[in-house]
Design a protein around this motif. Structure first.
Motif, mmCIF file in Angstrom:
data_model
loop_
_atom_site.group_PDB
_atom_site.id
_atom_site.type_symbol
_atom_site.label_atom_id
_atom_site.label_comp_id
_atom_site.label_asym_id
_atom_site.label_seq_id
_atom_site.Cartn_x
_atom_site.Cartn_y
_atom_site.Cartn_z
ATOM 1 N N ARG A 207 0.792 -1.330 -0.084
ATOM 2 C CA ARG A 207 0.038 0.002 -0.079
ATOM 3 C C ARG A 207 0.807 1.365 -0.066
ATOM 4 O O ARG A 207 0.359 2.175 0.092
ATOM 5 C CB ARG A 207 -1.044 -0.193 1.380
ATOM 6 C CG ARG A 207 -0.172 0.094 2.647
ATOM 7 C CD ARG A 207 -1.238 0.240 3.773
ATOM 8 N NE ARG A 207 -0.454 -0.046 4.918
ATOM 9 C CZ ARG A 207 0.329 -1.044 5.589
ATOM 10 N NH1 ARG A 207 -0.083 -2.237 4.974
ATOM 11 N NH2 ARG A 207 0.721 -0.971 6.788
ATOM 12 N N THR A 208 2.334 1.048 -0.015
ATOM 13 C CA THR A 208 2.991 2.250 -0.003
ATOM 14 C C THR A 208 2.892 3.071 -1.253
ATOM 15 O O THR A 208 2.770 2.669 -2.467
ATOM 16 C CB THR A 208 4.620 1.782 0.182
ATOM 17 O OG1 THR A 208 4.544 1.040 1.557
ATOM 18 C CG2 THR A 208 5.335 3.071 0.311
ATOM 19 N N GLU A 209 2.796 4.606 -1.020
ATOM 20 C CA GLU A 209 2.974 5.435 -2.283
ATOM 21 C C GLU A 209 4.352 5.400 -2.643
ATOM 22 O O GLU A 209 5.267 5.696 -2.106
ATOM 23 C CB GLU A 209 2.657 6.803 -1.641
ATOM 24 C CG GLU A 209 2.529 7.905 -2.550
ATOM 25 C CD GLU A 209 1.600 7.618 -4.031
ATOM 26 O OE1 GLU A 209 1.958 7.977 -5.101
ATOM 27 O OE2 GLU A 209 0.722 7.049 -3.672
ATOM 28 N N ILE A 210 4.428 5.056 -3.821
ATOM 29 C CA ILE A 210 5.786 4.894 -4.672
ATOM 30 C C ILE A 210 6.781 6.171 -4.694
ATOM 31 O O ILE A 210 7.825 6.225 -4.448
ATOM 32 C CB ILE A 210 5.714 4.096 -5.855
ATOM 33 C CG1 ILE A 210 5.409 2.782 -5.609
ATOM 34 C CG2 ILE A 210 7.002 4.265 -6.551
ATOM 35 C CD1 ILE A 210 4.873 1.864 -7.112
ATOM 36 N N THR A 211 5.754 7.042 -5.081
ATOM 37 C CA THR A 211 6.447 8.393 -5.311
ATOM 38 C C THR A 211 6.899 9.103 -4.025
ATOM 39 O O THR A 211 8.258 9.628 -4.007
ATOM 40 C CB THR A 211 5.215 9.464 -5.755
ATOM 41 O OG1 THR A 211 4.821 9.007 -7.073
ATOM 42 C CG2 THR A 211 5.925 10.660 -5.963
ATOM 43 N N VAL A 240 16.342 5.628 -8.824
ATOM 44 C CA VAL A 240 15.421 4.923 -8.223
ATOM 45 C C VAL A 240 14.317 4.307 -8.990
ATOM 46 O O VAL A 240 13.591 5.107 -9.787
ATOM 47 C CB VAL A 240 14.843 5.763 -6.949
ATOM 48 C CG1 VAL A 240 13.896 4.769 -6.142
ATOM 49 C CG2 VAL A 240 15.775 6.092 -5.999
ATOM 50 N N ARG A 241 14.084 3.182 -9.161
ATOM 51 C CA ARG A 241 13.052 2.602 -10.133
ATOM 52 C C ARG A 241 12.352 1.265 -9.304
ATOM 53 O O ARG A 241 13.147 0.785 -8.465
ATOM 54 C CB ARG A 241 13.738 2.092 -11.470
ATOM 55 C CG ARG A 241 14.817 0.842 -11.261
ATOM 56 C CD ARG A 241 14.979 0.490 -12.675
ATOM 57 N NE ARG A 241 15.950 -0.903 -12.716
ATOM 58 C CZ ARG A 241 17.018 -0.888 -12.939
ATOM 59 N NH1 ARG A 241 17.940 0.268 -13.029
ATOM 60 N NH2 ARG A 241 17.791 -1.976 -12.882
ATOM 61 N N VAL A 242 11.132 1.051 -9.931
ATOM 62 C CA VAL A 242 10.619 -0.219 -9.116
ATOM 63 C C VAL A 242 11.131 -1.525 -9.816
ATOM 64 O O VAL A 242 11.047 -1.601 -11.086
ATOM 65 C CB VAL A 242 8.956 -0.057 -9.757
ATOM 66 C CG1 VAL A 242 8.266 -1.087 -9.025
ATOM 67 C CG2 VAL A 242 8.368 1.304 -8.921
ATOM 68 N N GLY A 247 2.157 -9.367 -4.290
ATOM 69 C CA GLY A 247 1.050 -9.395 -3.241
ATOM 70 C C GLY A 247 2.120 -9.102 -1.732
ATOM 71 O O GLY A 247 1.736 -8.513 -0.897
ATOM 72 N N ALA A 248 3.502 -9.641 -1.787
ATOM 73 C CA ALA A 248 4.355 -9.496 -0.594
ATOM 74 C C ALA A 248 4.680 -7.983 -0.625
ATOM 75 O O ALA A 248 4.995 -7.465 0.678
ATOM 76 C CB ALA A 248 5.445 -10.316 -0.694
ATOM 77 N N GLY A 249 4.763 -7.277 -1.431
ATOM 78 C CA GLY A 249 5.583 -5.907 -1.470
ATOM 79 C C GLY A 249 5.973 -5.381 -2.697
ATOM 80 O O GLY A 249 5.986 -5.788 -3.680
ATOM 81 N N ILE A 250 6.320 -4.166 -2.567
ATOM 82 C CA ILE A 250 6.993 -3.470 -3.805
ATOM 83 C C ILE A 250 8.660 -3.276 -3.637
ATOM 84 O O ILE A 250 8.761 -2.850 -2.593
ATOM 85 C CB ILE A 250 6.390 -1.924 -3.820
ATOM 86 C CG1 ILE A 250 5.107 -2.133 -4.079
ATOM 87 C CG2 ILE A 250 6.971 -1.328 -5.029
ATOM 88 C CD1 ILE A 250 4.299 -0.774 -4.046
ATOM 89 N N THR A 251 9.215 -3.737 -4.487
ATOM 90 C CA THR A 251 10.655 -3.810 -4.535
ATOM 91 C C THR A 251 11.405 -2.473 -5.249
ATOM 92 O O THR A 251 10.971 -2.454 -6.381
ATOM 93 C CB THR A 251 11.307 -5.159 -5.043
ATOM 94 O OG1 THR A 251 10.821 -6.256 -4.315
ATOM 95 C CG2 THR A 251 12.838 -5.105 -5.011
ATOM 96 N N LEU A 252 11.930 -1.715 -4.501
ATOM 97 C CA LEU A 252 12.771 -0.476 -4.910
ATOM 98 C C LEU A 252 13.955 -0.612 -4.888
ATOM 99 O O LEU A 252 14.732 -1.179 -4.212
ATOM 100 C CB LEU A 252 12.143 0.595 -4.151
ATOM 101 C CG LEU A 252 10.795 1.051 -4.128
ATOM 102 C CD1 LEU A 252 10.578 2.249 -3.230
ATOM 103 C CD2 LEU A 252 10.118 1.452 -5.615
ATOM 104 N N ARG A 253 14.659 -0.048 -6.161
ATOM 105 C CA ARG A 253 16.066 -0.405 -6.447
ATOM 106 C C ARG A 253 16.720 0.883 -6.438
ATOM 107 O O ARG A 253 16.255 1.544 -7.543
ATOM 108 C CB ARG A 253 16.466 -1.202 -7.650
ATOM 109 C CG ARG A 253 17.926 -1.433 -7.984
ATOM 110 C CD ARG A 253 18.108 -2.532 -9.227
ATOM 111 N NE ARG A 253 19.461 -2.965 -9.393
ATOM 112 C CZ ARG A 253 20.195 -2.297 -10.053
ATOM 113 N NH1 ARG A 253 20.047 -0.882 -10.520
ATOM 114 N NH2 ARG A 253 21.596 -2.527 -10.156
ATOM 115 N N TRP A 254 17.766 1.310 -5.705
ATOM 116 C CA TRP A 254 18.528 2.568 -5.951
ATOM 117 C C TRP A 254 19.755 2.058 -6.219
ATOM 118 O O TRP A 254 20.490 1.089 -5.767
ATOM 119 C CB TRP A 254 18.483 3.144 -4.290
ATOM 120 C CG TRP A 254 19.428 4.448 -4.103
ATOM 121 C CD1 TRP A 254 19.246 5.724 -4.337
ATOM 122 C CD2 TRP A 254 20.824 4.122 -3.825
ATOM 123 N NE1 TRP A 254 20.364 6.169 -3.975
ATOM 124 C CE2 TRP A 254 21.158 5.443 -3.458
ATOM 125 C CE3 TRP A 254 21.578 3.142 -3.289
ATOM 126 C CZ2 TRP A 254 22.575 5.629 -3.384
ATOM 127 C CZ3 TRP A 254 23.063 3.170 -2.936
ATOM 128 C CH2 TRP A 254 23.540 4.726 -3.104
#
Length: 286
Positions: A207-211, A240-242, A247-254
């Protein structure tokens, strides 16, 4: 005619004296040539290098002074070994000639034996030729962090401690020293040339706001760039990109470009700061 009683004594000491002189001259020539090589290497290391890039904080160093120093140190090691072998071989031949050994037939026999050995020592020849090309092409040098391997496998990974014509010596993170034949190295992954990538991945709640999460990561990076230990280490603006959504979450790569060898320190600092920054902004990690 009077007989000189000291003649036999002088003749007895003449041969050892000549051998000692040859050995001392060989040692002196070796030390002199190594001194000359050392002086030349020091002068070359003081030649100014150029920097290229766009912007004050995004310049990429080509011919980094540390990198140049590593390569010169490698060449100095190889040249010193070559000098010792050449001067030592000449000294041995001269000593053999003094003791009455016929050098010319010996050299001719050595040539024949060398041809025979070449067929039986193909791996040795391959090691030496590979070592020459590695040095000329500057694939890696003393102080570089590398992964050396054959096709599909990794032999060893660590910091290069010595590069010779036949053997490359590296020390891994556990302190073990690896001696790898140059002819067995089919691929090289070098973490210390030009620039490196510092990478950190985090997984946040679905549910996290990606921006919002992205803005926090960028702000943490800018904070790092304003601090002295990391100001010179970071070369470019971060990305930074998705990486993945599930369903487990959103993985962000920095990821961000850093100076060679600085990527682990920067990535570690980024992860430490990011945990606190996410908590302050109410962003939950998975």
């Amino acid at each position: 005619m009077p007989i000189d009683a000291d003649a036999p004594v002088a003749q007895a000491f003449a041969l050892p004296l000549r051998i000692a002189i040859i050995a001392l001259v060989a040692v002196a020539v070796t030390l002199l040539l190594r001194f000359v090589v050392s002086r030349v290497i020091r002068r070359l290391s003081r030649i100014p290098t150029k920097q290229f890039g766009a912007g004050e904080n995004a310049k990429i160093v080509l011919g980094d002074p540390n990198r140049v120093g590593q390569r010169l140190q490698t060449f100095q090691s190889v040249l010193n070994s070559t000098i010792a072998i050449v001067v030592g071989s000449v000294a041995v031949l001269m000593i053999l000639s003094e003791v009455g050994v016929q050098v010319a037939p010996l050299l001719a026999s050595a040539g024949v034996v060398g041809v025979a050995l070449a067929f039986g020592a193909q791996s040795l020849v391959r090691d030496v030729i590979s070592g020459v090309f590695m040095l000329v092409e500057d694939q890696y040098g003393v102080g570089d962090w590398v992964e050396l391997g054959a096709t599909g496998t990794v032999m060893a990974a660590g910091t290069v401690e010595r590069v010779a014509l036949r053997i490359t010596t590296i020390r891994d993170d556990d302190g073990r020293v690896w001696h790898i034949r140059n002819g067995e190295i089919m691929r090289v992954a070098n973490e210390s040339q030009g620039w490196s990538h510092a990478v950190a991945q985090v997984q946040v709640q679905p549910r996290t706001e990606i921006t919002a999460a992205r803005d926090v990561m960028l702000s943490v990076t800018e904070l790092l760039r304003s601090e002295e230990p990391y100001r010179d280490a970071i070369l470019d603006d971060p990305e930074v990109r998705v990486e993945e959504i599930s369903g487990a979450g959103i993985t962000l790569r920095w990821s961000v470009r850093t100076r060679p060898g600085q990527q682990w320190r920067v990535a570690s600092a980024m992860r430490r700061r990011l945990t606190t920054a996410f908590a302050e902004h109410g962003i939950e990690l998975v």
